[in-house]
Write an enzyme that holds these catalytic residues in place. Sequence first.
Site, short mmCIF file in Angstrom:
data_model
loop_
_atom_site.label_atom_id
_atom_site.label_comp_id
_atom_site.label_asym_id
_atom_site.label_seq_id
_atom_site.Cartn_x
_atom_site.Cartn_y
_atom_site.Cartn_z
N LYS A 156 0.84 -1.20 0.00
CA LYS A 156 0.00 0.00 0.00
C LYS A 156 0.88 1.24 0.00
O LYS A 156 1.52 1.58 1.00
CB LYS A 156 -0.91 0.04 1.22
CG LYS A 156 -2.00 1.10 1.04
CD LYS A 156 -2.73 1.45 2.32
CE LYS A 156 -2.00 2.46 3.15
NZ LYS A 156 -1.71 3.74 2.48
N GLU B 98 9.81 0.82 10.81
CA GLU B 98 10.80 1.91 10.72
C GLU B 98 10.04 3.19 11.01
O GLU B 98 9.18 3.59 10.22
CB GLU B 98 11.44 1.90 9.33
CG GLU B 98 12.76 2.64 9.31
CD GLU B 98 12.62 4.08 8.89
OE1 GLU B 98 12.46 4.93 9.80
OE2 GLU B 98 12.64 4.36 7.70
N CYS C 29 13.12 10.81 8.08
CA CYS C 29 13.02 10.21 9.41
C CYS C 29 14.30 10.37 10.21
O CYS C 29 14.27 10.48 11.42
CB CYS C 29 12.63 8.74 9.31
SG CYS C 29 13.71 7.81 8.23
N GLU D 199 8.94 14.86 16.98
CA GLU D 199 9.32 14.86 15.56
C GLU D 199 8.47 15.90 14.82
O GLU D 199 7.24 15.82 14.81
CB GLU D 199 9.10 13.47 14.95
CG GLU D 199 9.57 13.41 13.51
CD GLU D 199 9.47 12.02 12.90
OE1 GLU D 199 8.38 11.41 12.94
OE2 GLU D 199 10.49 11.54 12.36
#
Length: 515
Positions: A206, A282, A316, A413
């Site tokens: 996906k 991850e 990331c 983040e």
Amino acid sequence: MASPKSNGPEAEAGPWKLVMENDGPIKSPIKVKYTKLFINGEFVDSVSGKTFETFDPRTEEVITSVSEATKEDVDLAVKAARAAFDHGPWPRMPGSERGRILNKFADLIQQHSEELALLETWDGGKPLDLVKVIDLPKSISVLQYYAGYADKIHGMTLKMNGAYQGYTLQEPIGVCGQIIPWNFPLIMLFTKIAPALACGCTLVVKPAELTPLTALYCAHLSVEAGIPPGVLNVLPGFGAIAGAAISSHMDIDKIAFTGSTQVGRLIMEGAAKSNLKDVTLELGGKSPLIIMDDFDIDKAVEIATVATFTNMGQVCIAGTRVFVQGGIYDKFVKKIRERAKKIVIGDPFKGGVQHGPQINKIQFDKILKYIQYGKIDGANLLIGGHSLGGKGFYIEPTIFIGVEDNMRISQEEIFGPVMSILKFKTIEEVIERGNKTIYGLGAGVLTKNINVANRVARSLRAGTMWINTYLIIENDAPFGGYKMSGIGREYGPYGLQNYLQVKSVITPLHESPWL
Ligand code: NAI
Ligand code: MG
């Protein structure tokens, strides 16, 4: 999702101007050919007939409608992948043959890289210059890297205790669900599918709902490469619907995901509550970049700029907590401010542009909110802090100084072009402070002193540690997170292990009356 922007912070004049063609954003750069679900080797409409729109982050306008996968489509794709795994040629053919097909797939990506690069920039707003030198070559090379492994997957011979002998088989884990993020749609796609395909798995993939176009284009090329029907299925759709159906599916053996820590938790829950499928995650990061007094200051400024601002900060492993030692702090602050001004912001299709729009309104608002938090929590805005232009999700490269460890901009983040600069005195102190986060994805140290470098490298709890560089990811270097940055490693032989399981086969050496 791409409704007109709310006002960002008040528009103080910054040094940047959006670099555009004379008459604004470059118009529809390419015709979109593939917009349907790819199941069992064919492009098909969704069972529900539903579609969703994908947007151009430069203009906030619709690029095209794409078929939307829901649970029923996931079921169909899993059936196709299951049949291809249980009865099809892919897991059974010689590894060398799978490797040959994967190399052909890589060649086709190379041949179509111009078109793919245009699509990637259009759908995600990434600077085309960068997509051409990073995203396309990396995608091709990771596919080639794992193509080379396809005929080198084997087990061990076991000597056992004298009465028996044994060996191990490394078998493909089965049908895999793979959920891809929008920040590096092609690289993340190939980082997931290449090792899984090399092992002989079959896949239900996906792509992110914000960037489905290049994955569909690659699905088309997979047919030409000779990947059999059912082996690679690509289902654009939303996380909470198609993504959740994949993570909780009873007939998917493994799930791999890159994205937010919050969704990583949901995926694990889905796996736990269904068939206990194997999980690789991850996730997010808040990585420290530590700059010691002895390091070349101009190089440090370059490395810090790349660490935070690459891909508009949507990375990331972005090194957004920049710890600068006291002796060079003031000089560094002056220089990084000047360096940031040189970042070229504008239409990502235009040559020379380094910084395009953020992916969408939600991320745009999130970043501006964090910039406000920075101010409220008492950090000083050194440069940037505003949105740019009328249409499009453009945000200035932003740098805060005087940042403290407990501020929100230092802990959470942001996933945008926002750097926090923190001052430190000693190595002991910076190791302690560098580790003060729930994340552990990357970390960097810049120093001429090898002892300091090694000590910091051993002390920071992060999956990748860079010494005197940053952001480098190579196919053979294991990549993944400590702490809440994830579970498992991608790339290198570790990346293969995610898609294999090991079986012990044991036989007697002598006739035995009873066993
Ligand atoms: P996200 O984690 O929601 O999206 C990543 C992928 O997960 C997409 O394909 C999405 O459809 C899928 N997804 C979402 N909800 C799901 C669910 N319940 N079950 C299964 N799949 C699901 O990330 P989002 O909302 O786009 O961005 C939010 C934040 O996530 C960013 O601000 C950033 O902090 C982080 N992020 C981190 C990435 C990384 O590279 N580690 C990549 C993208 C986002
Ligand atoms: Mg888009």
